[in-house]
Design a protein around this motif. Structure first.
Motif, PDB file in Angstrom:
ATOM      1  N   LEU A  63       0.781  -1.065   0.107  1.00 32.27           N
ATOM      2  CA  LEU A  63      -0.056   0.097  -0.033  1.00 32.27           C
ATOM      3  C   LEU A  63       0.938   1.341   0.229  1.00 32.27           C
ATOM      4  O   LEU A  63       0.620   2.489  -0.725  1.00 32.27           O
ATOM      5  N   VAL A  64       2.011   1.156   0.755  1.00 29.38           N
ATOM      6  CA  VAL A  64       2.771   2.563   0.816  1.00 29.38           C
ATOM      7  C   VAL A  64       3.685   2.681  -0.418  1.00 29.38           C
ATOM      8  O   VAL A  64       3.882   3.758  -0.738  1.00 29.38           O
ATOM      9  N   LEU A  65       3.882   1.714  -1.324  1.00 30.28           N
ATOM     10  CA  LEU A  65       4.446   1.854  -2.413  1.00 30.28           C
ATOM     11  C   LEU A  65       3.856   2.822  -3.340  1.00 30.28           C
ATOM     12  O   LEU A  65       4.558   3.442  -4.310  1.00 30.28           O
ATOM     13  N   GLY A  66       2.503   2.791  -3.377  1.00 29.30           N
ATOM     14  CA  GLY A  66       1.575   3.749  -4.277  1.00 29.30           C
ATOM     15  C   GLY A  66       1.660   5.022  -3.961  1.00 29.30           C
ATOM     16  O   GLY A  66       1.185   6.210  -4.405  1.00 29.30           O
ATOM     17  N   VAL A  67       1.834   5.388  -2.570  1.00 31.41           N
ATOM     18  CA  VAL A  67       1.690   6.549  -1.962  1.00 31.41           C
ATOM     19  C   VAL A  67       2.523   7.815  -2.443  1.00 31.41           C
ATOM     20  O   VAL A  67       1.937   8.573  -2.908  1.00 31.41           O
ATOM     21  N   PRO A  68       3.828   7.584  -2.675  1.00 31.49           N
ATOM     22  CA  PRO A  68       4.583   8.534  -3.322  1.00 31.49           C
ATOM     23  C   PRO A  68       4.214   9.163  -4.878  1.00 31.49           C
ATOM     24  O   PRO A  68       4.086  10.313  -5.049  1.00 31.49           O
ATOM     25  N   VAL A  69       3.791   8.289  -5.527  1.00 30.26           N
ATOM     26  CA  VAL A  69       3.284   8.504  -6.820  1.00 30.26           C
ATOM     27  C   VAL A  69       1.865   9.407  -6.825  1.00 30.26           C
ATOM     28  O   VAL A  69       1.785  10.592  -7.331  1.00 30.26           O
ATOM     29  N   LEU A  70       1.088   8.928  -6.151  1.00 28.07           N
ATOM     30  CA  LEU A  70      -0.085   9.619  -5.823  1.00 28.07           C
ATOM     31  C   LEU A  70       0.161  11.157  -5.032  1.00 28.07           C
ATOM     32  O   LEU A  70      -0.570  12.023  -5.440  1.00 28.07           O
ATOM     33  N   TRP A  71       1.069  11.297  -4.101  1.00 24.83           N
ATOM     34  CA  TRP A  71       1.143  12.412  -3.459  1.00 24.83           C
ATOM     35  C   TRP A  71       1.900  13.497  -4.394  1.00 24.83           C
ATOM     36  O   TRP A  71       1.264  14.495  -4.536  1.00 24.83           O
ATOM     37  N   LEU A  72       2.948  13.067  -5.025  1.00 20.85           N
ATOM     38  CA  LEU A  72       3.521  13.815  -6.002  1.00 20.85           C
ATOM     39  C   LEU A  72       2.589  14.372  -7.028  1.00 20.85           C
ATOM     40  O   LEU A  72       2.642  15.602  -7.556  1.00 20.85           O
ATOM     41  N   ALA A  73       1.749  13.402  -7.704  1.00 20.94           N
ATOM     42  CA  ALA A  73       0.916  13.926  -8.680  1.00 20.94           C
ATOM     43  C   ALA A  73      -0.215  14.741  -8.289  1.00 20.94           C
ATOM     44  O   ALA A  73      -0.538  15.668  -9.099  1.00 20.94           O
ATOM     45  N   THR A  74      -0.860  14.560  -7.205  1.00 22.98           N
ATOM     46  CA  THR A  74      -1.831  15.197  -6.658  1.00 22.98           C
ATOM     47  C   THR A  74      -1.393  16.608  -6.399  1.00 22.98           C
ATOM     48  O   THR A  74      -1.774  17.607  -6.547  1.00 22.98           O
ATOM     49  N   ARG A  75      -0.041  16.693  -5.699  1.00 26.67           N
ATOM     50  CA  ARG A  75       0.497  18.004  -5.260  1.00 26.67           C
ATOM     51  C   ARG A  75       0.825  18.944  -6.401  1.00 26.67           C
ATOM     52  O   ARG A  75       0.690  19.898  -6.606  1.00 26.67           O
ATOM     53  N   TRP A  76       1.440  18.156  -7.489  1.00 24.19           N
ATOM     54  CA  TRP A  76       1.715  19.064  -8.716  1.00 24.19           C
ATOM     55  C   TRP A  76       0.344  19.564  -9.301  1.00 24.19           C
ATOM     56  O   TRP A  76       0.441  20.733  -9.783  1.00 24.19           O
ATOM     57  N   TYR A  77      -0.601  18.692  -9.158  1.00 26.10           N
ATOM     58  CA  TYR A  77      -1.935  19.033  -9.939  1.00 26.10           C
ATOM     59  C   TYR A  77      -2.544  20.225  -9.294  1.00 26.10           C
ATOM     60  O   TYR A  77      -3.109  21.397  -9.773  1.00 26.10           O
ATOM     61  N   LEU A  78      -2.844  20.070  -7.978  1.00 25.01           N
ATOM     62  CA  LEU A  78      -3.529  21.151  -7.168  1.00 25.01           C
ATOM     63  C   LEU A  78      -2.584  22.428  -7.007  1.00 25.01           C
ATOM     64  O   LEU A  78      -3.423  23.462  -6.849  1.00 25.01           O
ATOM     65  N   LYS A  79      -1.271  22.458  -7.377  1.00 26.22           N
ATOM     66  CA  LYS A  79      -0.520  23.588  -7.071  1.00 26.22           C
ATOM     67  C   LYS A  79      -0.886  24.565  -8.190  1.00 26.22           C
ATOM     68  O   LYS A  79      -0.731  25.669  -8.384  1.00 26.22           O
ATOM     69  N   ARG A  80      -1.219  23.863  -9.573  1.00 29.23           N
ATOM     70  CA  ARG A  80      -1.568  24.423 -10.731  1.00 29.23           C
ATOM     71  C   ARG A  80      -3.146  24.754 -11.079  1.00 29.23           C
ATOM     72  O   ARG A  80      -3.528  25.495 -11.966  1.00 29.23           O
ATOM     73  N   ALA A  81      -3.858  24.041 -10.504  1.00 32.56           N
ATOM     74  CA  ALA A  81      -5.214  23.892 -11.015  1.00 32.56           C
ATOM     75  C   ALA A  81      -6.207  25.203 -10.893  1.00 32.56           C
ATOM     76  O   ALA A  81      -7.004  25.519 -11.470  1.00 32.56           O
ATOM     77  N   ARG A  82      -5.951  25.680  -9.547  1.00 33.25           N
ATOM     78  CA  ARG A  82      -6.677  26.563  -8.920  1.00 33.25           C
ATOM     79  C   ARG A  82      -6.777  27.910  -9.870  1.00 33.25           C
ATOM     80  O   ARG A  82      -7.493  28.528 -10.413  1.00 33.25           O
ATOM     81  N   ASP A  83      -5.309  28.190 -10.276  1.00 32.63           N
ATOM     82  CA  ASP A  83      -5.185  29.469 -11.018  1.00 32.63           C
ATOM     83  C   ASP A  83      -5.593  29.155 -12.441  1.00 32.63           C
ATOM     84  O   ASP A  83      -6.117  30.005 -13.094  1.00 32.63           O
ATOM     85  N   GLY A  84      -5.470  27.816 -12.956  1.00 28.07           N
ATOM     86  CA  GLY A  84      -5.834  27.528 -14.249  1.00 28.07           C
ATOM     87  C   GLY A  84      -7.428  27.690 -14.360  1.00 28.07           C
ATOM     88  O   GLY A  84      -7.781  28.261 -15.271  1.00 28.07           O
ATOM     89  N   TYR A  85      -8.152  27.281 -13.271  1.00 24.83           N
ATOM     90  CA  TYR A  85      -9.609  27.197 -13.273  1.00 24.83           C
ATOM     91  C   TYR A  85     -10.225  28.717 -13.185  1.00 24.83           C
ATOM     92  O   TYR A  85     -11.371  29.230 -13.987  1.00 24.83           O
ATOM     93  N   ILE A  86      -9.412  29.588 -12.411  1.00 22.67           N
ATOM     94  CA  ILE A  86      -9.885  30.995 -12.197  1.00 22.67           C
ATOM     95  C   ILE A  86      -9.663  31.661 -13.964  1.00 22.67           C
ATOM     96  O   ILE A  86     -10.552  32.406 -13.949  1.00 22.67           O
ATOM     97  N   ARG A  87      -8.612  31.476 -14.441  1.00 22.70           N
ATOM     98  CA  ARG A  87      -8.483  31.968 -15.831  1.00 22.70           C
ATOM     99  C   ARG A  87      -9.448  31.470 -16.631  1.00 22.70           C
ATOM    100  O   ARG A  87      -9.901  32.226 -17.345  1.00 22.70           O
ATOM    101  N   GLU A  88      -9.935  30.280 -16.496  1.00 24.17           N
ATOM    102  CA  GLU A  88     -10.821  29.499 -17.417  1.00 24.17           C
ATOM    103  C   GLU A  88     -12.119  30.321 -17.202  1.00 24.17           C
ATOM    104  O   GLU A  88     -12.851  30.860 -18.275  1.00 24.17           O
TER     105      GLU A  88
END
Length: 581
Positions: free
Chosen positions: A172-197
């Motif tokens: 179970l722990v093996l999948g956490v780094p991939v999920l955490w990094l992908a989610t963190r990368w996405y959330l960091k950019r998504a808010r500004d992107g949707y505000i612009r949209e």
């Protein structure tokens, strides 16, 4: 581009959500408990399936196998029933929250300073009241309940998997780094992107609204190509904004797919090795694999709905942002000592550095009738807006009974001073509904009072000929009223409001000149004893006034009675002579 209305920051967003959670704590707890019970009922199944496999492969008795199968069936039925009620409670909760948000938004939108609305344009506010409300509605109705279900199910599944054996934590722990990094990368950019949209949608709506409203001007001046270029540029910006958020999703979703498939493969490999070593049984390996496999669905739904939640959060931030518009008035609590109005060295500019009024001085006594005349763009309407307290002066002071008009509570000011322009809106509803909008307690109003107001503005006859009289539906989808009839309704509302000061800014301009003359005479009788400021281009209004103020280039160039100004031979005399000829 116009100045857009503000967008709520993360702090306000979290504060609002915490407040909602506090106000509906019992409902939220009930929803979580129901979803947890549903998840628990379903998660018993993998454990029983493991025992069932072990019994079937180990030569267990048929009675044992039948009993396990019956218990599995019962658990699935219980899960179905609990899930049904859990989703129902979630849907009801979503509608309650959405209704509250809509009411809060309407309350805040109605208190927006008119100057701010004009600066932002109708496109931004229209997009918030339509697209953002719809988007948030979708999130509240579907994304939030589904996210709660997925979150509760995921937690329960992880707990159930760990109960099989602590070794399950390794895959179970093996999948956490991939999920955490992908989610963190996405959330960091998504808010500004949707505000612009969303901002690009507002700009498209603003351009379309301006083009449609000014269609005749566009056609007359041959501005069609220019407006098409403008809307093409807006669409191009919207395309770029949507392309950016789409690129975020094309990176995010494949990454999380890998993230939650890794634990399944890890469980099979690690669990298979442990079983080969004799550390675990086939039943435990089967249950573990099934639990980890079951975990894919809630995690998948959680991450998929996260995108919808990001869009919903952006819409919520835009709706809450309306409350962050600074108030254009600060109530002092002082009460006007009279009804006199004074403008003292008033200067005003809509755009910094470009003054419209340049030191206007004017005193109005209670009950006086003042006509304000002058060329277009001279500042007549601006003077009317300042007297009505729509906006405050840039410099100088506008006072009512010794109190600044922007120091009065808005409701108090509107009871004292009313502004009526040539722009009138007929609300969807009956004629009676449209008239009762002007009253503080509309429910107890008798029809005689409404008919008296219609009489005062010469509207009794045409209202009486409507299919259902006062009960005739008007507005969008109802009986269509002419521009003149809409003005009659607006004037009747003013009569019902009964202010002591009335500012008429070309209020009868859409009515036939002869009919307008008769209407103004009728209104004169009704408004006897009240202060009236009439901004008009028809000079017979000035002829009937106590005094006339001639406004030129942002200043009052002449002030006096009609006879005095004609005798003076200045600008007003020239206007009167031209009018007479």
């Amino acid at each position: 581009m116009r100045d857009a209305l503000p967008i709520a920051g993360t702090g306000l967003l979290r504060s609002y959500l915490r407040q909602v959670a506090r106000d509906h704590r019992r409902a939220l707890v009930g929803i979580v408990v129901l979803h947890g019970a549903a998840a628990a009922a379903g998660l018993v199944v993998p454990w029983l399936v493991g025992d069932l496999v072990a019994a079937a492969t180990g030569g267990g008795e048929n009675a044992t196998i039948d009993r396990l199968a019956a218990v599995i069936a019962a658990c699935l039925i219980a899960q179905t029933i609990l899930t049904r009620y859990a989703r129902l409670r979630s849907a009801v909760f979503g509608e309650v929250v959405l209704a509250r948000l809509r009411e809060d938004f309407v309350d805040e939108a109605l208190t927006l300073p008119i100057g701010v609305v004009e600066s932002a344009g109708t496109g931004d506010l229209l997009t918030r009241t339509s697209r953002d409300v719809d988007t948030l509605g979708w999130s509240v109705r579907f994304a939030v309940p589904e996210t709660v279900v997925a979150l509760v199910t995921a937690v329960c599944t992880i707990v159930a998997a760990l109960l099989v054996g602590g070794w399950v934590a390794v895959p179970l722990v093996l999948g956490v780094p991939v999920l955490w990094l992908a989610t963190r990368w996405y959330l960091k950019r998504a808010r500004d992107g949707y505000i612009r949209e969303h901002a690009s949608y507002s700009q498209i709506n603003a351009t379309l609204a301006e083009t449609v409203e000014g269609a005749r001007t566009v056609e007359a001046l041959g501005l069609g190509d220019q407006r098409r270029e403008r809307i093409d540029a807006d669409i191009a910006e919207s395309y770029a904004a949507e392309s950016y958020t789409r690129r975020l999703r094309t990176v995010f979703f494949p990454a999380v797919e890998i993230g939650y498939l890794i634990p399944v493969a890890g469980t099979l490999l690690f669990g298979g090795w442990l079983m080969a070593e004799g550390s675990i049984t086939l039943a435990e390996l089967t249950a573990a694999v099934l639990y980890v496999r079951f975990l894919i669905d809630p995690v998948d739904r959680l991450l998929n709905w996260m995108d919808t939640l990001q869009v919903g959060a952006t819409s919520l931030a835009r709706l809450l942002g309306v409350a962050e518009v600074p108030d254009d008035r600060v109530a002092s609590g002082r009460t006007p000592a009279g009804e006199e109005i004074e403008l003292d060295a008033v200067r005003f500019s809509y755009v910094e550095g470009r003054e419209v009024l340049h030191g206007v001085d004017l005193e109005l006594t209670a009950g006086e009738r003042l006509a304000v005349v002058g060329p277009s763009g001279a500042g007549k309407s601006t003077i009317g807006r300042l007297i009505a307290g729509i906006q405050g002066p840039t410099r100088g002071a506008v006072t009512l009974g010794g109190v600044g008009v922007t120091e009065l509570e808005l409701d108090d000011l509107r009871r004292r001073v009313a502004l009526l322009t040539q722009e009138h809106h007929v609300f969807v509803g009956t004629v009676r509904d449209n008239l009762q909008l002007a009253l503080e307690s509309p429910g107890g109003t008798d029809d005689d009072r409404l008919w008296a107001a219609l009489d005062a503005v010469d509207a009794r006859e045409w209202v009486g000929h409507l299919p259902h009289g006062l009960d005739t539906m008007v507005g969008s989808g109802g009986h269509r009223l002419t521009d003149a009839q809409a003005q009659h309704l607006a004037l009747a509302r003013v009569v019902l409001t009964d202010p002591h000061t009335l500012v008429l800014d070309e209020a009868t301009s859409l009515i036939d000149p002869r009919a307008a003359r008769a209407l103004e005479r009728s209104l004169s009788a009704v408004l006897e004893g009240r202060t009236v400021v009439a901004i008009a281009h028809r000079l017979y209004t000035a002829h009937d006034a106590d005094r006339v103020a001639v406004v030129e280039d942002g200043e009052i160039s002449e002030l006096g009675s009609h006879d005095e100004l004609v005798a003076r031979g200045g600008s007003y005399a020239a206007l009167w002579k031209s009018w007479q000829s």
